[in-house]
Design a protein around this motif. Structure first.
Motif, PDB file in Angstrom:
ATOM      1  N   VAL A 170      12.251   9.815 -18.786  1.00  0.00           N
ATOM      2  CA  VAL A 170      10.818  10.054 -18.689  1.00  0.00           C
ATOM      3  C   VAL A 170      10.157   9.462 -19.925  1.00  0.00           C
ATOM      4  O   VAL A 170      10.561   9.755 -21.052  1.00  0.00           O
ATOM      5  N   ASP A 171       9.145   8.615 -19.735  1.00  0.00           N
ATOM      6  CA  ASP A 171       8.364   8.022 -20.821  1.00  0.00           C
ATOM      7  C   ASP A 171       6.903   8.415 -20.678  1.00  0.00           C
ATOM      8  O   ASP A 171       6.350   8.393 -19.572  1.00  0.00           O
ATOM      9  N   TYR A 172       6.296   8.783 -21.811  1.00  0.00           N
ATOM     10  CA  TYR A 172       4.859   9.014 -21.829  1.00  0.00           C
ATOM     11  C   TYR A 172       4.231   8.043 -22.818  1.00  0.00           C
ATOM     12  O   TYR A 172       4.647   7.985 -23.982  1.00  0.00           O
ATOM     13  N   THR A 173       3.244   7.263 -22.383  1.00  0.00           N
ATOM     14  CA  THR A 173       2.556   6.319 -23.260  1.00  0.00           C
ATOM     15  C   THR A 173       1.050   6.491 -23.128  1.00  0.00           C
ATOM     16  O   THR A 173       0.544   6.919 -22.089  1.00  0.00           O
ATOM     17  N   SER A 174       0.352   6.132 -24.215  1.00  0.00           N
ATOM     18  CA  SER A 174      -1.091   6.288 -24.229  1.00  0.00           C
ATOM     19  C   SER A 174      -1.709   5.275 -25.177  1.00  0.00           C
ATOM     20  O   SER A 174      -1.057   4.816 -26.129  1.00  0.00           O
TER      21      SER A 174
ATOM     22  N   THR B 246       4.945   5.379 -12.096  1.00  0.00           N
ATOM     23  CA  THR B 246       4.036   5.863 -13.121  1.00  0.00           C
ATOM     24  C   THR B 246       2.909   6.706 -12.522  1.00  0.00           C
ATOM     25  O   THR B 246       2.284   6.309 -11.531  1.00  0.00           O
ATOM     26  N   PHE B 247       2.693   7.859 -13.170  1.00  0.00           N
ATOM     27  CA  PHE B 247       1.566   8.728 -12.836  1.00  0.00           C
ATOM     28  C   PHE B 247       0.514   8.575 -13.927  1.00  0.00           C
ATOM     29  O   PHE B 247       0.805   8.747 -15.112  1.00  0.00           O
TER      30      PHE B 247
ATOM     31  N   SER C 138      -1.338  14.843 -24.227  1.00  0.00           N
ATOM     32  CA  SER C 138      -2.216  14.804 -23.063  1.00  0.00           C
ATOM     33  C   SER C 138      -3.415  15.733 -23.246  1.00  0.00           C
ATOM     34  O   SER C 138      -4.517  15.458 -22.766  1.00  0.00           O
ATOM     35  N   ASN C 139      -3.222  16.846 -23.967  1.00  0.00           N
ATOM     36  CA  ASN C 139      -4.318  17.788 -24.196  1.00  0.00           C
ATOM     37  C   ASN C 139      -5.338  17.264 -25.199  1.00  0.00           C
ATOM     38  O   ASN C 139      -6.425  17.832 -25.326  1.00  0.00           O
ATOM     39  N   LEU C 140      -5.002  16.215 -25.925  1.00  0.00           N
ATOM     40  CA  LEU C 140      -5.940  15.641 -26.877  1.00  0.00           C
ATOM     41  C   LEU C 140      -7.007  14.796 -26.192  1.00  0.00           C
ATOM     42  O   LEU C 140      -7.919  14.285 -26.833  1.00  0.00           O
ATOM     43  N   GLY C 141      -6.878  14.616 -24.883  1.00  0.00           N
ATOM     44  CA  GLY C 141      -7.882  13.871 -24.142  1.00  0.00           C
ATOM     45  C   GLY C 141      -7.616  12.379 -24.086  1.00  0.00           C
ATOM     46  O   GLY C 141      -8.484  11.613 -23.684  1.00  0.00           O
ATOM     47  N   LEU C 142      -6.428  11.944 -24.488  1.00  0.00           N
ATOM     48  CA  LEU C 142      -6.086  10.527 -24.444  1.00  0.00           C
ATOM     49  C   LEU C 142      -5.601  10.168 -23.040  1.00  0.00           C
ATOM     50  O   LEU C 142      -4.788  10.881 -22.454  1.00  0.00           O
ATOM     51  N   ALA C 143      -6.121   9.071 -22.507  1.00  0.00           N
ATOM     52  CA  ALA C 143      -5.651   8.613 -21.197  1.00  0.00           C
ATOM     53  C   ALA C 143      -4.190   8.204 -21.324  1.00  0.00           C
ATOM     54  O   ALA C 143      -3.832   7.439 -22.216  1.00  0.00           O
ATOM     55  N   GLY C 144      -3.359   8.720 -20.448  1.00  0.00           N
ATOM     56  CA  GLY C 144      -1.936   8.458 -20.587  1.00  0.00           C
ATOM     57  C   GLY C 144      -1.264   8.112 -19.280  1.00  0.00           C
ATOM     58  O   GLY C 144      -1.844   8.231 -18.194  1.00  0.00           O
ATOM     59  N   GLU C 145      -0.023   7.668 -19.396  1.00  0.00           N
ATOM     60  CA  GLU C 145       0.809   7.327 -18.251  1.00  0.00           C
ATOM     61  C   GLU C 145       2.164   7.994 -18.415  1.00  0.00           C
ATOM     62  O   GLU C 145       2.805   7.899 -19.470  1.00  0.00           O
ATOM     63  N   LEU C 146       2.608   8.678 -17.385  1.00  0.00           N
ATOM     64  CA  LEU C 146       3.918   9.318 -17.369  1.00  0.00           C
ATOM     65  C   LEU C 146       4.790   8.566 -16.376  1.00  0.00           C
ATOM     66  O   LEU C 146       4.496   8.531 -15.183  1.00  0.00           O
ATOM     67  N   THR C 147       5.862   7.947 -16.880  1.00  0.00           N
ATOM     68  CA  THR C 147       6.741   7.126 -16.045  1.00  0.00           C
ATOM     69  C   THR C 147       8.097   7.794 -15.909  1.00  0.00           C
ATOM     70  O   THR C 147       8.756   8.101 -16.911  1.00  0.00           O
TER      71      THR C 147
END
Length: 217
Positions: free
Chosen positions: A54-58, A214-215, A12-21
């Motif tokens: 918890v899943d994080y995708t980008s 999803t956030f 997330s700190n790399l600036g990639l738009a992401g989704e946290l589910t």
């Protein structure tokens, strides 16, 4: 689990738009067994369980927006019972009958995995998707196996193992609903004064249904 959360924070700190589910649901379970001891005849029966994950995708640069990659983890438990654990035990060439049993034993699983997800974008509010997960499952069990002839009780141990899963679902705004299948390749071991199992190969298979929220950031 801590490493997964740190990896999510790094991405997330790399600036990639992401989704946290955050997702949770129910599972139906099966224990596919392949024992390496010919004298055993197991008849394990599995009950369903619950899990939360918890899943994080980008999206990644220069790749299609509907193709996403990420990381995640689950934590859940299922129950097992076995009322016909052993039929014969060979002792110096003599066949002896022993009856083993365990009831409502809890198997805990906590897989850490990488994610690949493909969304079928369209003009409607409903977005179908396919998802794959591959990783490593940290497993534990509270199985206590009892020899009813001797009264002796010992613990059935389960090993960590390779984990993979596939799923299909739909997204409706911030909500998602998913049907999934996953499998953990593991081994079990057991020993008492009369019987011993080493590295009995098993596949812990689960069919699950889950809802998630999803956030986006």
């Amino acid at each position: 689990m801590k490493k997964t959360l740190l990896l999510i924070a790094l991405i997330s700190n790399l600036g990639l738009a992401g989704e946290l589910t955050i997702r949770g649901g129910l599972t139906g379970t099966n224990f596919d067994q392949n024992d390496n001891t010919s004298s055993i005849n197991q008849n394990t029966k599995m009950n369903g369980g619950t899990f939360i994950g918890v899943d994080y995708t980008s999206n990644l640069p220069k790749l299609p927006e509907n193709l996403k990659f990420g990381v995640g983890f689950d934590f859940g438990g299922v129950k097992a019972r076995d009322k016909d654990f052993s039929k014969k035990y060979l002792n110096n060439g003599n066949a002896n009958n022993y009856d083993y049993k365990y009831d409502d034993s809890v198997i805990l699983t906590a897989p850490l995995y990488g994610i690949i997800k493909y969304e079928f974008t369209n003009s409607s509010k409903i977005t179908p998707y396919l998802i794959g997960r591959v990783g490593y499952d940290i497993a534990n069990t509270k199985n206590d196996v009892k020899n009813y002839k001797t009264g002796e009780t010992n613990k059935l141990k389960i090993e960590n193992g390779f984990f993979y899963g596939v799923g299909a679902g739909i997204k409706l705004q911030n909500w998602s609903f998913e049907l999934s299948y996953d499998s953990t390749k593991t081994k079990t071991s057991y020993e008492d004064s009369n019987y011993k199992i080493n590295d009995s190969k098993k596949n812990l298979q689960k069919l699950g249904i889950a809802a998630g929220y999803t956030f986006k950031f």
